[in-house]
Design a protein around this motif. Structure first.
Motif, PDB file in Angstrom:
ATOM      1  N   GLY A  17      13.340   4.341  -2.369  1.00  0.00           N
ATOM      2  CA  GLY A  17      12.872   5.725  -2.516  1.00  0.00           C
ATOM      3  C   GLY A  17      12.423   5.990  -3.943  1.00  0.00           C
ATOM      4  N   LYS A  18      13.204   5.535  -4.892  1.00  0.00           N
ATOM      5  CA  LYS A  18      12.834   5.673  -6.307  1.00  0.00           C
ATOM      6  C   LYS A  18      11.573   4.878  -6.606  1.00  0.00           C
ATOM      7  CE  LYS A  18      14.345   4.572 -10.977  1.00  0.00           C
ATOM      8  NZ  LYS A  18      15.262   3.823 -11.799  1.00  0.00           N
ATOM      9  N   ALA A  19      11.477   3.695  -6.041  1.00  0.00           N
ATOM     10  CA  ALA A  19      10.303   2.856  -6.275  1.00  0.00           C
ATOM     11  C   ALA A  19       9.034   3.542  -5.770  1.00  0.00           C
ATOM     12  CB  ALA A  19      10.482   1.498  -5.601  1.00  0.00           C
ATOM     13  N   ILE A  20       9.067   4.094  -4.580  1.00  0.00           N
ATOM     14  CA  ILE A  20       7.901   4.796  -4.027  1.00  0.00           C
ATOM     15  C   ILE A  20       7.556   6.011  -4.888  1.00  0.00           C
ATOM     16  CG2 ILE A  20       7.060   6.144  -2.050  1.00  0.00           C
ATOM     17  CD1 ILE A  20       7.007   3.174  -1.483  1.00  0.00           C
ATOM     18  N   ALA A  21       8.564   6.734  -5.357  1.00  0.00           N
ATOM     19  CA  ALA A  21       8.334   7.917  -6.203  1.00  0.00           C
ATOM     20  C   ALA A  21       7.643   7.552  -7.507  1.00  0.00           C
ATOM     21  CB  ALA A  21       9.655   8.633  -6.476  1.00  0.00           C
TER      22      ALA A  21
ATOM     23  N   LEU B 218       5.799  -0.429 -11.329  1.00  0.00           N
ATOM     24  CA  LEU B 218       4.956  -0.526 -10.130  1.00  0.00           C
ATOM     25  C   LEU B 218       3.603   0.163 -10.305  1.00  0.00           C
ATOM     26  CD1 LEU B 218       7.488  -0.057  -7.190  1.00  0.00           C
ATOM     27  CD2 LEU B 218       6.698  -2.165  -8.286  1.00  0.00           C
ATOM     28  N   LEU B 219       3.591   1.342 -10.905  1.00  0.00           N
ATOM     29  CA  LEU B 219       2.339   2.067 -11.093  1.00  0.00           C
ATOM     30  C   LEU B 219       1.379   1.264 -11.974  1.00  0.00           C
ATOM     31  CD1 LEU B 219       0.600   4.586 -10.685  1.00  0.00           C
ATOM     32  CD2 LEU B 219       1.732   5.582 -12.677  1.00  0.00           C
ATOM     33  N   TYR B 220       1.894   0.644 -13.015  1.00  0.00           N
ATOM     34  CA  TYR B 220       1.053  -0.151 -13.914  1.00  0.00           C
ATOM     35  C   TYR B 220       0.537  -1.397 -13.206  1.00  0.00           C
ATOM     36  CZ  TYR B 220       3.452   3.033 -16.983  1.00  0.00           C
ATOM     37  OH  TYR B 220       3.953   4.164 -17.532  1.00  0.00           O
ATOM     38  N   MET B 221       1.366  -1.998 -12.391  1.00  0.00           N
ATOM     39  CA  MET B 221       0.931  -3.152 -11.611  1.00  0.00           C
ATOM     40  C   MET B 221      -0.172  -2.744 -10.635  1.00  0.00           C
ATOM     41  SD  MET B 221       4.457  -5.149 -10.739  1.00  0.00           S
ATOM     42  CE  MET B 221       5.242  -6.217 -11.937  1.00  0.00           C
TER      43      MET B 221
ATOM     44  N   PHE C  49       4.333  -5.449  -3.324  1.00  0.00           N
ATOM     45  CA  PHE C  49       5.402  -5.723  -4.272  1.00  0.00           C
ATOM     46  C   PHE C  49       6.635  -6.193  -3.524  1.00  0.00           C
ATOM     47  CE2 PHE C  49       2.702  -2.196  -5.320  1.00  0.00           C
ATOM     48  CZ  PHE C  49       2.254  -2.496  -6.599  1.00  0.00           C
ATOM     49  N   GLU C  50       7.175  -7.334  -3.926  1.00  0.00           N
ATOM     50  CA  GLU C  50       8.445  -7.798  -3.368  1.00  0.00           C
ATOM     51  C   GLU C  50       9.544  -7.286  -4.283  1.00  0.00           C
ATOM     52  OE1 GLU C  50       8.564 -11.987  -2.635  1.00  0.00           O
ATOM     53  OE2 GLU C  50       7.076 -11.816  -1.038  1.00  0.00           O
ATOM     54  N   MET C  51      10.328  -6.372  -3.757  1.00  0.00           N
ATOM     55  CA  MET C  51      11.378  -5.744  -4.553  1.00  0.00           C
ATOM     56  C   MET C  51      12.645  -6.586  -4.485  1.00  0.00           C
ATOM     57  SD  MET C  51       9.582  -3.257  -5.573  1.00  0.00           S
ATOM     58  CE  MET C  51      10.822  -2.338  -6.474  1.00  0.00           C
TER      59      MET C  51
ATOM     60  N   ASN D  86       0.824  -1.215   0.000  1.00  0.00           N
ATOM     61  CA  ASN D  86       0.000   0.000   0.000  1.00  0.00           C
ATOM     62  C   ASN D  86       0.858   1.266   0.000  1.00  0.00           C
ATOM     63  OD1 ASN D  86      -2.419  -1.518  -0.010  1.00  0.00           O
ATOM     64  ND2 ASN D  86      -2.236  -1.789   2.199  1.00  0.00           N
ATOM     65  N   ARG D  87       1.870   1.243  -0.853  1.00  0.00           N
ATOM     66  CA  ARG D  87       2.790   2.372  -1.071  1.00  0.00           C
ATOM     67  C   ARG D  87       3.676   2.707   0.135  1.00  0.00           C
ATOM     68  NH1 ARG D  87       0.178   6.928  -4.991  1.00  0.00           N
ATOM     69  NH2 ARG D  87      -0.550   5.535  -6.629  1.00  0.00           N
ATOM     70  N   GLN D  88       3.843   1.762   1.033  1.00  0.00           N
ATOM     71  CA  GLN D  88       4.706   1.942   2.194  1.00  0.00           C
ATOM     72  C   GLN D  88       5.767   0.842   2.204  1.00  0.00           C
ATOM     73  OE1 GLN D  88       4.257   4.521   4.492  1.00  0.00           O
ATOM     74  NE2 GLN D  88       2.702   5.207   3.050  1.00  0.00           N
ATOM     75  N   VAL D  89       7.004   1.210   2.520  1.00  0.00           N
ATOM     76  CA  VAL D  89       8.067   0.217   2.625  1.00  0.00           C
ATOM     77  C   VAL D  89       7.901  -0.539   3.941  1.00  0.00           C
ATOM     78  CG1 VAL D  89      10.564  -0.147   2.778  1.00  0.00           C
ATOM     79  CG2 VAL D  89       9.654   1.617   1.255  1.00  0.00           C
TER      80      VAL D  89
END
Length: 177
Positions: A146-150, A126-129, A137-139, A10-13
């Motif tokens: 930080g880039k992923a959240i952005a 990520l946005l498309y997913m 998302f398992e990174m 939910n957009r949180q690490v």
């Protein structure tokens, strides 16, 4: 399999708590685990001796509408996003799991966590997913979180409807006036 080092939910690490158990491995006594659809079906989704949550893992060749009645009570559904490297000529993503996520959200009305796992889970998609209904998302190790959240804020509006927002922009604009 072992847990991925990082996850975004939910957009949180968050620290990933899920451990992925292979079919030929013994189940640990406790902890949150995922098992293959085959193992899930063999146990009929019941793991009474396990302390912790048990979720199902789906490969991207599974018809989710066909198997959904048997996995509907899973607290999380993990979808596999492999990269298909055809003839070693470059990056070839396999998009079947995008469709699985959308079917789970829209046709099956699954409201639990849908988690993306695999080599294709990278910041750029990520946005498309998320628009397909994936909320976790398992990174891969070494990704800049930080880039992923952005990446979720890369676009302020989407023109089309999606699992994450079913109304297209023209209907949202019409409702605002």
């Amino acid at each position: 399999m072992s847990p991925a080092p990082n996850a975004i939910v939910n957009r949180q690490v968050v620290e990933n708590q899920w451990q992925h158990i292979d079919d030929d491995s013994a189940l640990p006594d406790s902890g949150d685990i995922t098992v293959s659809l085959k193992r899930w079906q063999e146990a009929e989704g019941q793991f009474p001796d396990h302390v912790g949550q048990v979720a199902v893992r789906l490969s991207n060749d599974i018809d989710v509408e066909e198997v959904y009645p048997g996995i509907a009570h899973s607290p999380m559904i993990l979808l596999d996003f492999p990269i298909i490297d055809t003839n070693k000529r470059g990056y070839h993503p396999d998009g079947k799991a995008y469709s699985q996520a959308r079917l789970l959200r829209e046709r099956c009305d699954y409201r639990g966590e849908i988690r993306a796992h695999g080599q294709e889970v990278i910041s750029d998609v990520l946005l498309y997913m998320e628009r397909c209904g994936i909320n976790a998302f398992e990174m891969r190790e070494g990704q800049n979180l930080g880039k992923a959240i952005a990446c979720f804020s890369e676009f302020s509006e989407a023109y089309q409807g999606a699992a994450s927002g079913p109304q297209p922009i023209f209907l949202r604009r019409r409702a605002a006036t």
